[in-house]
Design a protein around this motif. Sequence first.
Motif, PDB file in Angstrom:
ATOM      1  N   UNK A  27      90.095   7.075   1.520  1.00 20.36           N
ATOM      2  CA  UNK A  27      89.788   7.164   0.321  1.00 20.36           C
ATOM      3  C   UNK A  27      89.245   5.877  -0.586  1.00 20.36           C
ATOM      4  N   UNK A  28      89.629   4.767  -0.105  1.00 15.85           N
ATOM      5  CA  UNK A  28      89.360   3.581  -0.572  1.00 15.85           C
ATOM      6  C   UNK A  28      87.892   3.504  -0.142  1.00 15.85           C
ATOM      7  N   UNK A  29      87.558   3.545   1.112  1.00 22.29           N
ATOM      8  CA  UNK A  29      86.104   3.279   1.330  1.00 22.29           C
ATOM      9  C   UNK A  29      85.282   4.218   0.878  1.00 22.29           C
ATOM     10  N   UNK A  30      85.706   5.618   0.657  1.00 26.26           N
ATOM     11  CA  UNK A  30      84.764   6.527   0.239  1.00 26.26           C
ATOM     12  C   UNK A  30      84.657   6.090  -1.163  1.00 26.26           C
ATOM     13  N   UNK A  31      85.564   5.572  -2.125  1.00 30.20           N
ATOM     14  CA  UNK A  31      85.329   5.417  -3.327  1.00 30.20           C
ATOM     15  C   UNK A  31      84.389   4.095  -3.603  1.00 30.20           C
ATOM     16  N   UNK A  32      84.527   3.346  -2.540  1.00 28.05           N
ATOM     17  CA  UNK A  32      83.546   1.933  -2.657  1.00 28.05           C
ATOM     18  C   UNK A  32      82.055   2.592  -2.120  1.00 28.05           C
ATOM     19  N   UNK A  33      82.059   3.448  -1.229  1.00 30.17           N
ATOM     20  CA  UNK A  33      80.668   3.891  -0.833  1.00 30.17           C
ATOM     21  C   UNK A  33      80.110   4.813  -2.247  1.00 30.17           C
ATOM     22  N   UNK A  34      80.892   5.549  -2.858  1.00 30.09           N
ATOM     23  CA  UNK A  34      80.413   6.448  -4.192  1.00 30.09           C
ATOM     24  C   UNK A  34      80.052   5.485  -5.130  1.00 30.09           C
ATOM     25  N   UNK A  35      80.779   4.409  -5.421  1.00 27.50           N
ATOM     26  CA  UNK A  35      80.258   3.347  -6.227  1.00 27.50           C
ATOM     27  C   UNK A  35      79.206   2.690  -6.100  1.00 27.50           C
ATOM     28  N   UNK A  36      78.983   2.550  -4.748  1.00 24.23           N
ATOM     29  CA  UNK A  36      77.626   1.689  -4.368  1.00 24.23           C
ATOM     30  C   UNK A  36      76.287   2.795  -4.311  1.00 24.23           C
ATOM     31  N   UNK A  37      76.548   3.797  -4.134  1.00 23.44           N
ATOM     32  CA  UNK A  37      75.420   4.947  -4.270  1.00 23.44           C
ATOM     33  C   UNK A  37      74.983   5.162  -5.682  1.00 23.44           C
ATOM     34  N   UNK A  38      76.052   5.111  -6.541  1.00 30.80           N
ATOM     35  CA  UNK A  38      76.149   5.152  -8.094  1.00 30.80           C
ATOM     36  C   UNK A  38      75.214   3.694  -8.532  1.00 30.80           C
ATOM     37  N   UNK A  39      75.608   2.494  -8.008  1.00 32.24           N
ATOM     38  CA  UNK A  39      74.907   1.269  -8.318  1.00 32.24           C
ATOM     39  C   UNK A  39      73.325   1.340  -7.932  1.00 32.24           C
ATOM     40  N   UNK A  40      73.190   2.059  -6.677  1.00 34.10           N
ATOM     41  CA  UNK A  40      71.684   1.806  -6.380  1.00 34.10           C
ATOM     42  C   UNK A  40      71.139   3.000  -7.221  1.00 34.10           C
ATOM     43  N   UNK A  41      71.674   4.035  -7.682  1.00 39.72           N
ATOM     44  CA  UNK A  41      71.043   5.028  -8.493  1.00 39.72           C
ATOM     45  C   UNK A  41      70.593   4.343  -9.736  1.00 39.72           C
ATOM     46  N   UNK A  42      71.787   3.578 -10.254  1.00 37.92           N
ATOM     47  CA  UNK A  42      71.626   3.069 -11.589  1.00 37.92           C
ATOM     48  C   UNK A  42      70.528   2.273 -11.703  1.00 37.92           C
ATOM     49  N   UNK A  43      70.244   1.292 -10.574  1.00 32.13           N
ATOM     50  CA  UNK A  43      69.294   0.368 -10.472  1.00 32.13           C
ATOM     51  C   UNK A  43      67.819   0.977 -10.316  1.00 32.13           C
ATOM     52  N   UNK A  44      67.939   2.081  -9.493  1.00 32.45           N
ATOM     53  CA  UNK A  44      66.435   2.937  -9.790  1.00 32.45           C
ATOM     54  C   UNK A  44      66.020   3.165 -10.987  1.00 32.45           C
ATOM     55  N   UNK A  45      66.963   4.101 -11.758  1.00 34.35           N
ATOM     56  CA  UNK A  45      66.546   4.256 -13.171  1.00 34.35           C
ATOM     57  C   UNK A  45      66.099   3.324 -14.019  1.00 34.35           C
ATOM     58  N   UNK A  46      67.010   2.115 -13.878  1.00 34.81           N
ATOM     59  CA  UNK A  46      66.451   0.936 -14.893  1.00 34.81           C
ATOM     60  C   UNK A  46      65.067   0.326 -14.294  1.00 34.81           C
ATOM     61  N   UNK A  47      64.895   0.555 -13.092  1.00 35.79           N
ATOM     62  CA  UNK A  47      63.714   0.019 -12.662  1.00 35.79           C
ATOM     63  C   UNK A  47      62.304   0.980 -13.013  1.00 35.79           C
ATOM     64  N   UNK A  48      62.810   2.130 -13.152  1.00 33.97           N
ATOM     65  CA  UNK A  48      61.653   3.204 -13.785  1.00 33.97           C
ATOM     66  C   UNK A  48      61.441   3.011 -15.197  1.00 33.97           C
ATOM     67  N   UNK A  49      62.594   2.954 -16.012  1.00 35.32           N
ATOM     68  CA  UNK A  49      62.365   2.722 -17.366  1.00 35.32           C
ATOM     69  C   UNK A  49      61.825   1.360 -17.673  1.00 35.32           C
ATOM     70  N   UNK A  50      62.024   0.227 -16.815  1.00 36.75           N
ATOM     71  CA  UNK A  50      61.319  -1.027 -17.105  1.00 36.75           C
ATOM     72  C   UNK A  50      59.757  -0.935 -16.771  1.00 36.75           C
ATOM     73  N   UNK A  51      59.472  -0.028 -15.881  1.00 33.60           N
ATOM     74  CA  UNK A  51      58.127   0.114 -15.524  1.00 33.60           C
ATOM     75  C   UNK A  51      57.487   1.033 -16.497  1.00 33.60           C
ATOM     76  N   UNK A  52      58.165   1.828 -17.091  1.00 33.63           N
ATOM     77  CA  UNK A  52      57.547   2.516 -18.217  1.00 33.63           C
ATOM     78  C   UNK A  52      57.252   1.808 -19.575  1.00 33.63           C
TER      79      UNK A  52
END
Length: 67
Positions: A27-52
């Motif tokens: 469960x520790x590694x699942x939590x870390x993997x989920x956090x990393x996916x959220x981090x990548x998603x958050x970066x993607x959203x911020x990049x889109x808003x910056x481009x806009x």
Amino acid sequence: MEVVWGVITFIGQAIEAVFGYVEHHHWVFAFLAGGYVFYLHDRSIHARFDALDKRIDEIRKRLAIEY
């Protein structure tokens, strides 16, 4: 030769210990993997808003020149 066999045995036991830990605490590694996916998603959203924002700034500059 006995020293080499001891090193190989030690490495094998260390790998087995790591796999045992992962098996019982997956469960520790699942939590870390989920956090990393959220981090990548958050970066993607911020990049889109910056481009806009850049596009909006460019449009404002073009409109300011026309007036």
